[in-house]
Design a protein around this motif. Structure first.
Motif, short mmCIF file in Angstrom:
data_model
loop_
_atom_site.label_atom_id
_atom_site.label_comp_id
_atom_site.label_asym_id
_atom_site.label_seq_id
_atom_site.Cartn_x
_atom_site.Cartn_y
_atom_site.Cartn_z
N ARG A 203 -4.90 12.14 -6.42
CA ARG A 203 -5.59 11.29 -5.67
C ARG A 203 -6.86 11.64 -5.02
N ASP B 171 -7.39 -6.17 0.10
CA ASP B 171 -6.86 -4.71 -0.31
C ASP B 171 -6.91 -4.51 -1.78
N SER C 17 -8.92 -3.05 -4.00
CA SER C 17 -9.24 -2.01 -4.46
C SER C 17 -8.21 -0.69 -4.35
N LYS C 18 -7.54 -0.84 -3.18
CA LYS C 18 -6.42 0.12 -2.88
C LYS C 18 -5.34 -0.04 -3.68
N ARG D 275 0.80 -1.47 -0.10
CA ARG D 275 -0.01 0.04 -0.04
C ARG D 275 0.91 1.26 0.00
#
Length: 323
Positions: free
Chosen positions: A181, A294, A296-297, A118
């Motif tokens: 973002r 995780d 989608s991130k 991430r």
């Protein structure tokens, strides 16, 4: 289960924000810190009660489950890959890498090994942005027409890594990725680059000023500005047919600051004070306990790097890094 952390690099953000948050977070332990300079690692370790070590030795430690990586952007790919190959979850400073090809390869490696990868965008964890998005979805602004966002900081001292093209410095990677973002957060990953401009000076080999226009779903236009050198600016406005909403201290609010989100008709929305650093780390720790949640991130991280590539292409700007 305790998640045991190592920090790969003694960057200022690691010392000021991340290490203190790790020490305060339940179920998390800061085990070690690494630096290429032994004295820096020792001083950091003394301050936070962990072990000083080198990069490679930290990745070889069996008592480290996850690595926080605050190195310069051009070094993200090399050391993120090394950490994943060592079986560590990775929280890497934004963006995950400066370009999309390496980001895709790293995400594939993390998925293959069942690890969390991430990038450390903290601001989406602050409740003020969720308040804005909820207001948009509830029709509080009427039909949304545009987003205008800007993030800029004063000039940094000579020798700052932001001025080093070989380390992927420059305003776009360091600052422009935040409003970029934000546009993804508010409108989804389907945004595209309409046009872009990046400017430098003869004394610098990196971009110092940028402007980007994005096309968003439902005919929404987003314009983002960023600069390295100039007044400090950190805000955005979402404009709708009936009202607009303005957010100050958008990307780096203090933990004890209570935002007041101003509407053009004089009304306001109050979002609670929130420590986005602790929230981001807690969310990462939760993901490490269920890595398959995780996806989608990871997809959003790849899309950010694709948009960075598209911005450079639209501006006619070549990315130069050590990799």
């Amino acid at each position: 289960m305790t998640l045991r952390f190592g920090i790969l690099g003694c960057a200022d953000i690691a010392r000021r924000r991340v290490a203190p948050a790790l020490l305060a977070l339940p179920g998390v332990e800061l085990v070690a810190v690494a630096s290429r300079t032994p004295g820096r690692a020792s001083a950091f370790a003394d301050e936070f009660g962990c072990a000083p070590t080198t990069y490679t030795a930290l990745l070889n430690r069996p008592d480290v489950d996850a690595v926080y990586l605050p190195l310069p952007p051009a070094l993200h790919a090399e050391w993120t890959e090394a950490a994943l190959l060592a079986g560590k979850h990775v929280l890497v400073e934004k963006p995950i890498t400066p370009s999309a090809d390496t980001a895709r390869a790293l995400v594939w490696l993390a998925e293959e090994r069942g690890l969390v990868l991430r990038e450390n965008f903290m601001f989406p964890h602050h409740r003020q942005h969720h308040t804005v998005r909820d207001a948009m979805r509830a029709g509080l602004l009427g039909r949304v027409r545009s987003l205008s966002a800007e993030f800029g900081i004063p000039a940094r001292p000579d020798g700052d890594i932001r001025y080093d093209a070989a380390l992927a410095g420059g305003a776009l990677v360091d600052l422009g990725c935040y409003p970029l973002r934000l546009a993804q957060f508010l409108f989804g990953d389907g945004i595209t680059v309409r046009d872009a401009e990046l400017y430098s000076t003869p004394a610098h080999g990196v971009d110092l000023i940028g402007r980007v226009t994005l096309s968003c779903p439902d005919s929404v236009t987003a314009t983002i500005h960023f600069h390295l050198g100039g007044d400090y600016v950190n805000e955005y406005t979402v404009r709708g047919e009936s009202r607009s909403i303005r957010v100050e201290r958008a990307f780096t609010p203090p933990a004890d600051w209570t935002p007041r989100l101003t509407l053009t008709d004089g009304a306001g929305l109050v979002a609670p004070a929130h420590d986005q650093v602790t929230a981001a780390l807690a969310d990462f720790a939760t993901a490490c306990r269920d890595p398959h949640s995780d996806h989608s991130k990871r997809a959003a991280a790849i899309r950010t790097t694709e948009l960075l590539d598209d911005i450079r292409a639209a501006a006619g700007w070549a990315l130069t890094t050590v990799r």
